[in-house]
Write an enzyme that holds these catalytic residues in place. Structure first.
Site, PDB file in Angstrom:
ATOM      1  N   ASP A  30      -8.249  -0.544 -20.557  1.00  0.00           N
ATOM      2  CA  ASP A  30      -8.146   0.595 -21.477  1.00  0.00           C
ATOM      3  C   ASP A  30      -6.919   1.451 -21.161  1.00  0.00           C
ATOM      4  O   ASP A  30      -6.514   1.554 -20.001  1.00  0.00           O
ATOM      5  CB  ASP A  30      -9.427   1.436 -21.361  1.00  0.00           C
ATOM      6  N   TRP A  85      -0.746   5.177 -23.223  1.00  0.00           N
ATOM      7  CA  TRP A  85       0.498   4.845 -22.517  1.00  0.00           C
ATOM      8  C   TRP A  85       1.667   4.832 -23.502  1.00  0.00           C
ATOM      9  O   TRP A  85       2.737   5.360 -23.229  1.00  0.00           O
ATOM     10  CB  TRP A  85       0.323   3.480 -21.852  1.00  0.00           C
ATOM     11  N   HIS A  93       0.050  -2.210 -26.243  1.00  0.00           N
ATOM     12  CA  HIS A  93      -0.658  -3.494 -26.079  1.00  0.00           C
ATOM     13  C   HIS A  93       0.296  -4.549 -25.524  1.00  0.00           C
ATOM     14  O   HIS A  93      -0.072  -5.350 -24.670  1.00  0.00           O
ATOM     15  CB  HIS A  93      -1.243  -3.961 -27.414  1.00  0.00           C
ATOM     16  N   SER A 146     -16.106  -6.597 -30.349  1.00  0.00           N
ATOM     17  CA  SER A 146     -16.634  -6.760 -31.715  1.00  0.00           C
ATOM     18  C   SER A 146     -16.318  -5.501 -32.529  1.00  0.00           C
ATOM     19  O   SER A 146     -16.161  -5.554 -33.745  1.00  0.00           O
ATOM     20  CB  SER A 146     -18.156  -6.928 -31.696  1.00  0.00           C
ATOM     21  N   LEU A 199      -8.269 -20.658 -10.767  1.00  0.00           N
ATOM     22  CA  LEU A 199      -8.843 -19.381 -11.223  1.00  0.00           C
ATOM     23  C   LEU A 199      -9.472 -19.618 -12.584  1.00  0.00           C
ATOM     24  O   LEU A 199      -8.859 -20.247 -13.451  1.00  0.00           O
ATOM     25  CB  LEU A 199      -7.747 -18.300 -11.345  1.00  0.00           C
ATOM     26  N   GLU A 240     -20.696  -3.975  -9.007  1.00  0.00           N
ATOM     27  CA  GLU A 240     -20.189  -2.681  -8.563  1.00  0.00           C
ATOM     28  C   GLU A 240     -19.227  -2.186  -9.629  1.00  0.00           C
ATOM     29  O   GLU A 240     -18.389  -2.948 -10.126  1.00  0.00           O
ATOM     30  CB  GLU A 240     -19.458  -2.829  -7.219  1.00  0.00           C
TER      31      GLU A 240
HETATM   32  C1  FPP Z   1      -7.587  -0.880 -25.055  1.00  0.00           C
HETATM   33  O1  FPP Z   1      -6.626   0.161 -25.013  1.00  0.00           O
HETATM   34  C2  FPP Z   1      -6.949  -2.194 -25.172  1.00  0.00           C
HETATM   35  C3  FPP Z   1      -7.173  -3.142 -26.145  1.00  0.00           C
HETATM   36  C4  FPP Z   1      -8.135  -2.930 -27.250  1.00  0.00           C
HETATM   37  C5  FPP Z   1      -6.428  -4.411 -26.197  1.00  0.00           C
HETATM   38  C6  FPP Z   1      -6.244  -5.130 -24.887  1.00  0.00           C
HETATM   39  C7  FPP Z   1      -5.154  -6.108 -25.058  1.00  0.00           C
HETATM   40  C8  FPP Z   1      -4.182  -6.328 -24.154  1.00  0.00           C
HETATM   41  C9  FPP Z   1      -4.123  -5.673 -22.815  1.00  0.00           C
HETATM   42  C10 FPP Z   1      -3.106  -7.278 -24.538  1.00  0.00           C
HETATM   43  C11 FPP Z   1      -2.928  -8.437 -23.654  1.00  0.00           C
HETATM   44  C12 FPP Z   1      -4.127  -9.291 -23.539  1.00  0.00           C
HETATM   45  C13 FPP Z   1      -4.090 -10.647 -23.480  1.00  0.00           C
HETATM   46  C14 FPP Z   1      -5.304 -11.375 -23.062  1.00  0.00           C
HETATM   47  C15 FPP Z   1      -2.876 -11.417 -23.834  1.00  0.00           C
HETATM   48  P1  FPP Z   1      -6.679   1.280 -26.129  1.00  0.00           P
HETATM   49  O2  FPP Z   1      -5.862   0.842 -27.280  1.00  0.00           O
HETATM   50  O3  FPP Z   1      -8.108   1.610 -26.463  1.00  0.00           O
HETATM   51  O4  FPP Z   1      -5.989   2.494 -25.391  1.00  0.00           O
HETATM   52  P2  FPP Z   1      -6.310   4.056 -25.614  1.00  0.00           P
HETATM   53  O5  FPP Z   1      -7.712   4.286 -25.092  1.00  0.00           O
HETATM   54  O6  FPP Z   1      -5.279   4.717 -24.762  1.00  0.00           O
HETATM   55  O7  FPP Z   1      -6.158   4.347 -27.073  1.00  0.00           O
END
Ligand code: FPP
Length: 247
Positions: free
Chosen positions: A18, A23, A35, A64, A129, A205
């Site tokens: 998250d 960021w 992202h 989802s 892994l 944990e």
């Molecule tokens: C949550 O941050 C993040 C996501 C919903 C997407 C996660 C995807 C990646 C890290 C891209 C790379 C992944 C792979 C497997 C190639 P947010 O958008 O909710 O952030 P915020 O809480 O600051 O708004």
């Protein structure tokens, strides 16, 4: 960066990645920029897990509920997954990583589904892994799909209803063939599980950090593992019982 002693290294780590949006916002850039930056952190944790001898890593890439995000953000995420699949799979394969997508894959368009299936087949023989990428996944969905399989097997006469216990139902849950989840990490400062591995996290944990996902690196992972190594895991027993069992 320190490395925890083998006995205290979690066998299976799950991460809610998250903070990408915040960021990006701090840099006056669109959320998709965050992202994209998150991909580097994904590489970092994969490397860190391999260095430390973690057996399984499960990443929450798309829940989802994430379909409810603005259409352009969902589109950008799908593009990102496609690019990541095209670019990273061979390299991961070269490092002996087995990739598995968990979730309701039927929700994705055919091209993406095909790429996901190819990546799974291509890396199926690896065991360095076990990397699970949860997409269109929800913990409640997981419990429902397992319950449905249980009901179907009762209807076929393979089980009596009173034979369906935690162990039997657990077999139908996602990731049932992997080591139990030891450490559940969430970055980005929120203190929630957000419908991730609800069943599997029963005795994990929990570790929360304010670090935003794109800034999470191998040192951040090492800190989480060190924290885990200090925890006393009781699984419902008393502290005295645990000490006695260790003696
Ligand atoms: C949550 O941050 C993040 C996501 C919903 C997407 C996660 C995807 C990646 C890290 C891209 C790379 C992944 C792979 C497997 C190639 P947010 O958008 O909710 O952030 P915020 O809480 O600051 O708004």
């Amino acid at each position: 960066m320190t490395e925890a002693s083998a006995a205290r290294v979690p066998r299976h780590i799950a991460i809610v990645m998250d903070g990408n949006g915040r960021w990006a916002k701090a840099r006056h850039r669109p959320r998709s920029f965050g992202h994209n930056a998150g991909r580097k952190a994904v590489r970092e944790v994969i490397e860190g897990c391999m260095r430390q001898g973690v057996e399984a890593l499960t990443l929450f890439a798309f829940s989802s509920e994430n379909w409810n995000r603005p259409e352009d953000e969902v589109g950008a995420l799908m593009e990102l997954f496609i690019r990541a699949l095209d670019k990273e799979v061979d390299e991961l394969h070269g490092h002996g990583v087995r990739i598995r997508f968990v979730g309701d894959l039927a929700g994705f368009e055919q091209g993406l589904r095909q790429r996901m299936n190819q990546a799974m087949t291509h890396t199926a023989g690896n065991d360095k892994l076990l990397l699970n990428v949860a997409v269109n996944y929800g913990g409640r969905w997981d419990i429902v799909q397992a319950a449905r399989k249980a009901a179907e097997s009762v209807a076929r006469g393979e089980f009596r209803a009173d034979e369906i216990d935690e162990k039997v139902l657990g077999h139908w849950m996602c990731l049932a063939d992997l080591p139990p989840l030891d450490l559940f990490i969430r970055t980005g400062g929120e203190l929630r599980i957000s419908n991730f591995l609800l069943w599997q996290a029963a005795y994990a944990e929990l570790y929360f950090t304010d670090t935003l996902w794109p800034d999470f690196d191998q040192s951040s992972l090492a800190l989480a593992i060190e924290d885990f190594a200090r925890r006393e895991r009781r699984f419902g027993r008393t502290g005295d019982q645990v000490a006695l069992a260790k003696a």
